[in-house]
Design a protein around this motif. Structure first.
Motif, PDB file in Angstrom:
ATOM      1  N   VAL A  62      60.146  -3.591  63.482  1.00  0.00           N
ATOM      2  CA  VAL A  62      60.679  -2.769  64.578  1.00  0.00           C
ATOM      3  C   VAL A  62      59.955  -3.035  65.900  1.00  0.00           C
ATOM      4  CG1 VAL A  62      60.813  -0.400  65.458  1.00  0.00           C
ATOM      5  CG2 VAL A  62      61.741  -0.947  63.207  1.00  0.00           C
ATOM      6  N   PRO A  63      58.599  -3.012  65.953  1.00  0.00           N
ATOM      7  CA  PRO A  63      57.954  -3.302  67.240  1.00  0.00           C
ATOM      8  C   PRO A  63      58.181  -4.731  67.721  1.00  0.00           C
ATOM      9  CG  PRO A  63      56.315  -3.107  65.491  1.00  0.00           C
ATOM     10  CD  PRO A  63      57.613  -2.631  64.923  1.00  0.00           C
ATOM     11  N   VAL A  64      58.401  -5.662  66.791  1.00  0.00           N
ATOM     12  CA  VAL A  64      58.727  -7.042  67.178  1.00  0.00           C
ATOM     13  C   VAL A  64      60.068  -7.070  67.897  1.00  0.00           C
ATOM     14  CG1 VAL A  64      59.274  -9.353  66.323  1.00  0.00           C
ATOM     15  CG2 VAL A  64      57.399  -8.052  65.292  1.00  0.00           C
ATOM     16  N   TRP A  65      61.067  -6.453  67.283  1.00  0.00           N
ATOM     17  CA  TRP A  65      62.397  -6.443  67.886  1.00  0.00           C
ATOM     18  C   TRP A  65      62.393  -5.680  69.209  1.00  0.00           C
ATOM     19  CZ3 TRP A  65      64.148  -4.678  62.436  1.00  0.00           C
ATOM     20  CH2 TRP A  65      64.207  -5.794  61.584  1.00  0.00           C
ATOM     21  N   ALA A  66      61.635  -4.595  69.276  1.00  0.00           N
ATOM     22  CA  ALA A  66      61.546  -3.831  70.524  1.00  0.00           C
ATOM     23  C   ALA A  66      60.891  -4.660  71.622  1.00  0.00           C
ATOM     24  CB  ALA A  66      60.758  -2.540  70.291  1.00  0.00           C
ATOM     25  N   ALA A  67      59.827  -5.376  71.276  1.00  0.00           N
ATOM     26  CA  ALA A  67      59.126  -6.195  72.268  1.00  0.00           C
ATOM     27  C   ALA A  67      60.031  -7.302  72.799  1.00  0.00           C
ATOM     28  CB  ALA A  67      57.862  -6.791  71.650  1.00  0.00           C
ATOM     29  N   HIS A  68      60.776  -7.945  71.910  1.00  0.00           N
ATOM     30  CA  HIS A  68      61.694  -8.991  72.353  1.00  0.00           C
ATOM     31  C   HIS A  68      62.833  -8.401  73.185  1.00  0.00           C
ATOM     32  CE1 HIS A  68      60.465 -12.903  70.826  1.00  0.00           C
ATOM     33  NE2 HIS A  68      60.008 -12.302  69.736  1.00  0.00           N
TER      34      HIS A  68
END
Length: 275
Positions: A233-239
């Motif tokens: 989730v934080p990966v997708w949010a960061a991207h």
């Protein structure tokens, strides 16, 4: 945003030549010396947290750990043939319908939505598997985020060794390098989706959490799927945040991205009994 096979995706999040790099930090080092909460904060806020900011971040996760009872009820009614991956997509969409931040985009909204998803997804699955008679699971702020995730998803508090192993898996799963789910997340963000839409798009593509197992009652596959989703989730949010930033700075709001997917997928979240 055409997809090609000739170049790596170079962003502030990761560098193509370093397979485990997050904003200049090596994931292997974080996996051995940091916590998943540190990495999640780094992805969402672009800097490692100091102790006070990390404590505040954990408090936000604890405070967000509430799920409307109707979501639990709807999840319990899903057919048994529905896989954990399919259930995750359904639950993410349902959580979005009950979130006051749903529909909002931009860094501030994405950060709030990311915290909400990270905190609430484990509760939904814990409620349907280990908490009966209407009893609602609660986050335990005395445990690390990773240890509490294990407790919620398996029904038991992990040993110190199990916690360390599981935390390392979560850190490594938070690799922001190019992959089909990352590309889907960026495309959804570019089309104006909120983070619930971004996560749903990512879950539907490529290297997202495995559907795994024959039924939703397969405990090990449920644990793996939910844990990997929470880590991503934080990966997708960061991207998603980076994609919006690039669109704002690009002439005419158009960004052309060429991506290479050449990372072998490692098996993470092995059964704790096999550690």
């Amino acid at each position: 945003m055409p997809v090609g096979l000739s170049a790596h995706l170079h962003t502030a999040l990761c560098r193509g030549e370093d397979a485990a790099d997050v904003r200049g930090y090596r994931l292997s080092e974080a996996a051995s010396g940091g916590t998943f909460a540190d990495v999640a904060y780094l992805l969402l806020h672009e800097t490692l947290p100091d102790p006070d900011h990390l404590a505040d971040f954990r408090t936000l996760l604890t405070c967000a750990a509430e799920v409307p009872p109707i979501i639990r009820a709807l999840t319990e009614e899903l057919p048994l043939h529905v896989t954990p991956g399919q259930t995750l997509r359904t639950v993410v969409s349902l959580l979005g319908e009950f979130d006051a931040q749903a529909g909002q985009t931009g860094p501030a909204a994405f950060r709030i939505q990311a915290v909400d998803l990270m905190a609430r997804l484990p509760l939904v699955f814990a409620a349907t598997r280990f908490f009966k008679n209407g009893k609602q699971p609660e986050a335990n702020p005395e445990l690390s985020f990773s240890a509490d995730l294990v407790r919620l998803l398996t029904g038991k508090t992990p040993t110190e060794a199990e916690e360390v192993a599981f935390m390392a898996d979560m850190v490594l799963a938070a690799d922001p390098a190019p992959s089909p789910d990352v590309f889907a997340a960026r495309l959804a963000a570019a089309r104006g989706a909120d983070l619930y839409g971004v996560v749903t798009a990512a879950l539907c593509n490529g290297d997202g959490p495995p559907g795994g197992g024959d039924t939703i009652t397969d405990q090990e596959d449920v644990t793996s799927a939910v844990a990997r989703c929470v880590a991503r989730v934080p990966v997708w949010a960061a991207h998603a945040m980076e994609q919006l930033r690039e669109l704002e700075n690009a002439p005419g709001g158009h960004v052309e991205t060429t991506v290479t997917y050449d990372r072998p997928t490692e098996r993470l979240f092995e059964p704790l009994s096999e550690r």
